[in-house]
Write an enzyme that holds these catalytic residues in place. Structure first.
Site, PDB file in Angstrom:
ATOM      1  N   ARG A 294       0.823  -1.212   0.000  1.00 16.46           N
ATOM      2  CA  ARG A 294       0.000   0.000   0.000  1.00 16.46           C
ATOM      3  C   ARG A 294       0.856   1.261   0.000  1.00 16.46           C
ATOM      4  O   ARG A 294       0.504   2.260  -0.620  1.00 16.46           O
ATOM      5  CB  ARG A 294      -0.978  -0.034   1.182  1.00 16.46           C
ATOM      6  CG  ARG A 294      -2.013  -1.115   0.957  1.00 16.46           C
ATOM      7  CD  ARG A 294      -3.090  -1.217   2.017  1.00 16.46           C
ATOM      8  NE  ARG A 294      -4.133  -2.110   1.487  1.00 16.46           N
ATOM      9  CZ  ARG A 294      -5.201  -2.505   2.164  1.00 16.46           C
ATOM     10  NH1 ARG A 294      -5.392  -2.094   3.407  1.00 16.46           N
ATOM     11  NH2 ARG A 294      -6.093  -3.304   1.608  1.00 16.46           N
ATOM     12  N   TYR A 434      -6.903   0.039  -6.896  1.00 13.08           N
ATOM     13  CA  TYR A 434      -6.331  -1.279  -6.554  1.00 13.08           C
ATOM     14  C   TYR A 434      -5.587  -1.283  -5.213  1.00 13.08           C
ATOM     15  O   TYR A 434      -5.432  -0.243  -4.597  1.00 13.08           O
ATOM     16  CB  TYR A 434      -5.520  -1.891  -7.692  1.00 13.08           C
ATOM     17  CG  TYR A 434      -4.276  -1.220  -8.243  1.00 13.08           C
ATOM     18  CD1 TYR A 434      -3.581  -0.237  -7.592  1.00 13.08           C
ATOM     19  CD2 TYR A 434      -3.789  -1.649  -9.489  1.00 13.08           C
ATOM     20  CE1 TYR A 434      -2.428   0.306  -8.148  1.00 13.08           C
ATOM     21  CE2 TYR A 434      -2.647  -1.099 -10.051  1.00 13.08           C
ATOM     22  CZ  TYR A 434      -1.974  -0.119  -9.367  1.00 13.08           C
ATOM     23  OH  TYR A 434      -0.842   0.417  -9.907  1.00 13.08           O
ATOM     24  N   GLU A 435      -5.249  -2.475  -4.792  1.00 13.36           N
ATOM     25  CA  GLU A 435      -4.636  -2.684  -3.453  1.00 13.36           C
ATOM     26  C   GLU A 435      -5.565  -2.148  -2.360  1.00 13.36           C
ATOM     27  O   GLU A 435      -5.111  -1.589  -1.369  1.00 13.36           O
ATOM     28  CB  GLU A 435      -3.269  -1.987  -3.418  1.00 13.36           C
ATOM     29  CG  GLU A 435      -2.315  -2.549  -2.392  1.00 13.36           C
ATOM     30  CD  GLU A 435      -1.937  -3.991  -2.688  1.00 13.36           C
ATOM     31  OE1 GLU A 435      -2.135  -4.799  -1.775  1.00 13.36           O
ATOM     32  OE2 GLU A 435      -1.491  -4.322  -3.803  1.00 13.36           O
ATOM     33  N   GLY A 436      -6.871  -2.342  -2.549  1.00 11.73           N
ATOM     34  CA  GLY A 436      -7.872  -1.841  -1.603  1.00 11.73           C
ATOM     35  C   GLY A 436      -8.339  -0.461  -2.010  1.00 11.73           C
ATOM     36  O   GLY A 436      -7.599   0.513  -1.867  1.00 11.73           O
ATOM     37  N   GLN A 441      -9.632   1.855   2.416  1.00 10.40           N
ATOM     38  CA  GLN A 441      -8.532   2.412   3.210  1.00 10.40           C
ATOM     39  C   GLN A 441      -9.091   3.262   4.357  1.00 10.40           C
ATOM     40  O   GLN A 441      -8.618   3.179   5.497  1.00 10.40           O
ATOM     41  CB  GLN A 441      -7.623   3.290   2.342  1.00 10.40           C
ATOM     42  CG  GLN A 441      -7.018   2.586   1.141  1.00 10.40           C
ATOM     43  CD  GLN A 441      -6.134   1.412   1.514  1.00 10.40           C
ATOM     44  OE1 GLN A 441      -5.467   1.429   2.538  1.00 10.40           O
ATOM     45  NE2 GLN A 441      -6.142   0.382   0.676  1.00 10.40           N
TER      46      GLN A 441
END
Lengths: 593, 593
Positions: A294, A434-436, A441
């Site tokens: 992240r 992406y990546e959450g 977040q």
């Protein structure tokens, strides 16, 4: 065509003047003398500017092509990837044991910014490999490490992460991909994964997929998810490549941006998989890499903002249009350059103050990750865990906005693809997702991280701000007024927001979650405010000490003042929204939308 | 594939409940009974939903193609354009004398929103024609009107506007295109124009280019610019098409969006041109259409935001992911729909409260344009001139942000082109740039419109806000608190900002211009705040009066409350930025960037 210049001077300023890395008590940092990091950054700068950046627009235009199961990357990607491999850049911060250079993560991060800014789509091939290799490093058996890591560290083999399925992304408990245990201890993996970056391509001999799947008969939902190594080609005992595994690309997605990266639908049909880590603990294995991954995505937000900014500045200096309202500045020319206009300045200062503040924030975060890994510093680990959703969510949201501002400086030309400004924003857009996704977040920040370990990390953060203010107050009236007072006010806003959550979130968690996005953003502002206060103080001291490069340090102070005056006050708006609670947010029935 | 539903109920609410158009003392408005407008809007809704909207993604995918001087529009565009022509939609608000339907501009605006939302690139072909026809209507000789207007009103011939050249967009004084006077009173036009929307295509028998050029020997700079009619095919005395004129498409631009519209480089090589209006007064002729054209672009910002919002809502109701934090809402399903999550709600409420507020703002602006044109109401003309840069700049900036929020609701699918959410944002992006980039709108607002006619229009605006508050205060405690108090506070912020400009802009105009973008945005918020106060009051009265459609009016009130609580407070941030002045904005030398 857009260009890129690696910001090595700024990077060195942050590493050495502000963070003073070589004095930090972190194993490995003792090597990070200014000359050493400068040599690395200069080399990385050259490679990214000359080899990687020119392929950015090529990758966007050509995209990837799937033909008979083979994915062809854009012209020049393979040759450039060879150069990157040959230079040892892919293993910069990987262990020497597996062929890496063993440098701290902070150096990987600094160099990583250059690569991402130069060409995000290209850099993702190594980025994904780094992530997959880190997972194997953290959870693999010695045999697995020996089999895969040397090839992955060198990027002779690349890696992927397979989480998402058509019907589930964030909510991985809904996952359908199955893993059937075999008598020999392996598993047969069957299912479909989507949005797999670098899922298939022609730049590596093998691709090592890390795949989340449910072992048959295991617990329901997220508690039954395990992580598997699924190589494209099975690896023989002697390390040579064996038969093709039951995994194949189904199609390539047509995306808004990062066209140079092959985003694949991957079909697993009884593919042989090897359990990585513990049964049913796949999510935990994924999450151990989350802080790094992240932070890396947050860095992409900064990177695209910075390269877009650089080009906007060049255009604003070059393009003649109109006259300065205070009188012609280039009377010998038919018009003044755009940069004389206050509203263009405002836009460029927004971009500059963001990029430099974000860079400091990310490098600071990277030093905490190093402290956590290399010194087992639990406080650093806790603090960086708290800040990770802020780094990812805030920096990608705002970084994207900044690419839009940079594009706007170009007027109509910003909308035409050949100028490259559209690509920066289209590429930057994915980092918010992406990546959450950034909403996740914010949820992670407010719903989990704030209260983690009894809330001790957020207290530590406020203490840090407080003691910075206390240690530096009263020495310079202008600095107090321009830097410390705004920081104090913003930090107080943030505390009040936290207080609101505590007082109201217990009764009704919606009161906290309806403010989660605002909280993430105000937290980001306070962090950048802190970074600017630190950088401002450092610059002031350099100037007071008679530093020769006055222009540079004065520019730092002026840019810091801008951030404090024009950006930091946003915390009050976020606080007002948070304090308005969830009632107006949740008032409508679904049908009333 | 995304869908579109024309918001006819909402349009009727604004036209009849809020603006009460049929009671307005504007010639032609007496016909605008609810049944009549409803019939028109229903028909327009059907056409745009069923014929125009399905071509949106087709246009994006295929784009336009230039082959041997012919530009081919995407599959289906020509047939759909025939249907639009056949229905008489292109001349809805054009004079009956030239084959139009003679309706007020407000109806053209309402219908125009449907078209733009359904397919912006497609709608631009008629939009540009409308603009060019309006210019001929306002400045043409009777002969010119008779020659061109009937065909342009029906869109058998389309029109273009040729302003920009490679080296100048905003600063048209730098223009190089020449007009050489001929003995027969015509001119030979020579030069290159870029970014010409609908510059060449295969959907009309003729294309009427309006071209800005400098007559040889005329005054320097902007004072020497004239406007010319340059038809693609010369028109014979009998109205038939004559020989091909010396104008040709050079290339089509590859753009970020609006791929379905052919954006052309146009080369003029001694093309025959006919002066439109007065020599050297070309800019004035262009500017008479500016209010309309800019309001139309502001509407595009709303339109893309609205269609993106509609699809985000559908996705949020459909996509199952996670559980409501307050307990499962769809326990029979594997997960709850996205719409249960507070942060998704926040995003949807941002979008909804913007779209509905913006729609009211634009329709109100359109009624003022009608009042100015049909009743020669100078006050209405002055007020809408003041508000025009706000409508254009604020609504396209925020409209774009809203398309990004809508896209974000889709998570990873938002980044994949087949879902269509990327296109909404890419198409919306141009509206911030063309028809005067938004920085220029802010400059126009602060540098020109604020002080126009001795500042009387901004005073009139504040009076309007004040009297609304006065007339409605003290009747309902909740309404006072939820609507009037925030409106009062925001309006006060705006006044203070104006005060700051007056006090500081005299000494140094940079102090005003460095705050121009913030001023435009805070002005926009106050306008939407005023619209929501009006809509909120209307809804409240309907509910108090026992209206049968409770759900609808309650939703209006709730959405208004959201805007007041969560969006309007942004004025304080903008004020703080403005009051920080120009010093931090202008501090750096050009080299320090």
């Amino acid at each position: 065509m857009p260009t890129y210049t690696a910001p090595t001077k700024d990077m060195q300023f942050i590493l050495h003047d502000v963070l003073k890395v070589s004095e930090a008590q972190i194993p490995g940092y003792e090597d990070l003398e200014a000359d050493f990091t400068s040599a690395i950054l200069e080399e990385a700068g050259k490679l990214t500017q000359e080899v990687v950046a020119p392929l950015n627009i090529v990758g966007d235009k050509e995209g990837c092509r799937l033909e008979n199961g083979i994915v062809y990357t854009p012209t020049g990607f393979k040759e450039a990837f060879d150069q990157v491999r040959a230079g040892g850049w892919t293993g910069l911060d990987m262990p020497e044991q597996y062929g890496g250079q063993g440098m701290p993560y902070v150096m990987g991060t600094a160099v990583g910014e250059y690569f991402s800014a130069a060409n995000q789509a290209f850099t993702m091939y190594q980025g994904l490999t780094h992530g997959a290799a880190s997972a194997i490093l953290a959870h693999g058996t010695d045999a697995q490490k020996d089999t895969y890591l040397p090839k992955m560290v060198s990027c002779d083999w690349t890696g992927t992460m397979n989480l998402t399925e058509p019907h589930c992304g964030t909510d991985l408990g809904l996952m359908r991909t199955k893993a059937a245990p075999q008598e020999d201890g392996t598993y047969k993996i069957t299912g479909q994964k989507i949005f797999i970056s670098a899922g298939e391509h022609n730049m590596a001999d093998n691709i090592i997929h890390l795949v989340l799947a449910k072992i048959e008969g295991g617990p329901e939902g997220i508690a039954g998810v395990s992580l598997f190594i699924v190589p494209k080609f099975l690896v023989n005992e002697d390390g040579s490549l064996g038969e093709r595994n039951g995994v194949a690309v189904g199609s390539i997605e047509e995306k808004m941006g990062i066209h140079g990266n092959s985003t694949c639908v991957m079909n697993y049909d009884e593919a042989t998989g090897y359990l990585l880590g513990t049964e049913h603990k796949g999510m935990r294995a994924m999450f151990t890499m989350m802080n790094e991954a992240r932070l890396g995505v947050g860095m992409q937000g900064l990177a695209q903002a910075d390269v877009a900014y650089q080009n906007a500045v060049a255009y604003a200096k070059d393009r003649l249009q109109g006259r300065a309202v205070t009188g012609a500045e280039a009377p010998d020319k038919p018009a003044d350059p755009l940069i004389v206009h206050p509203d263009i300045r405002r836009s460029l200062m927004d971009q500059k103050s963001f990029a430099e503040g974000a860079r400091a924030f990310i490098l600071w975060g990277a030093t905490m990750i190093d402290a956590a890994h290399r010194s087992e510093d639990k406080d650093a680990d806790g603090l960086v865990s708290l800040l990770t959703p802020v780094i990812k969510g805030f920096l990608t949201d705002v970084g994207y906005d900044m690419t839009i501002k940079a594009q706007q400086v170009y007027g109509g030309h910003g909308y035409i693809e050949e100028w490259g400004m559209s690509q920066f924003s289209r590429d930057a857009r994915i980092a918010m997702i992406y990546e959450g996704a950034n909403g996740v977040q914010a949820l992670d920040l407010v719903g989990r991280k704030l209260a983690a370990d009894g809330g001790k990390h957020v207290v530590a953060f406020f203490d840090l701000v407080k003691s910075f203010i206390k240690d530096h107050a009263g020495q310079d009236e202008a600095f107090d007024k321009e830097f410390l007072d705004p920081l104090k006010a913003a930090s107080k806003d943030l505390q009040q927001a936290g207080m609101y959550f505590m007082q109201n979130g217990m009764k009704n968690p919606n009161h906290a979650l309806a403010g989660s996005n605002d909280f993430m953003h105000m937290f980001g502002h306070v962090c950048l405010g802190l970074m600017w206060a630190r950088m401002g103080w450092t610059a002031k001291q350099a100037l007071d000490g008679g530093a020769s490069d006055k222009e540079f340090y004065e520019s730092k102070l002026a840019t810091g003042r801008y951030y404090m005056a024009r950006q930091l006050p946003a915390t009050a708006l976020h606080l007002a929204r948070i304090q308005s609670g969830a009632d107006t947010v949740m008032a409508l029935t679904a049908d009333q939308f």
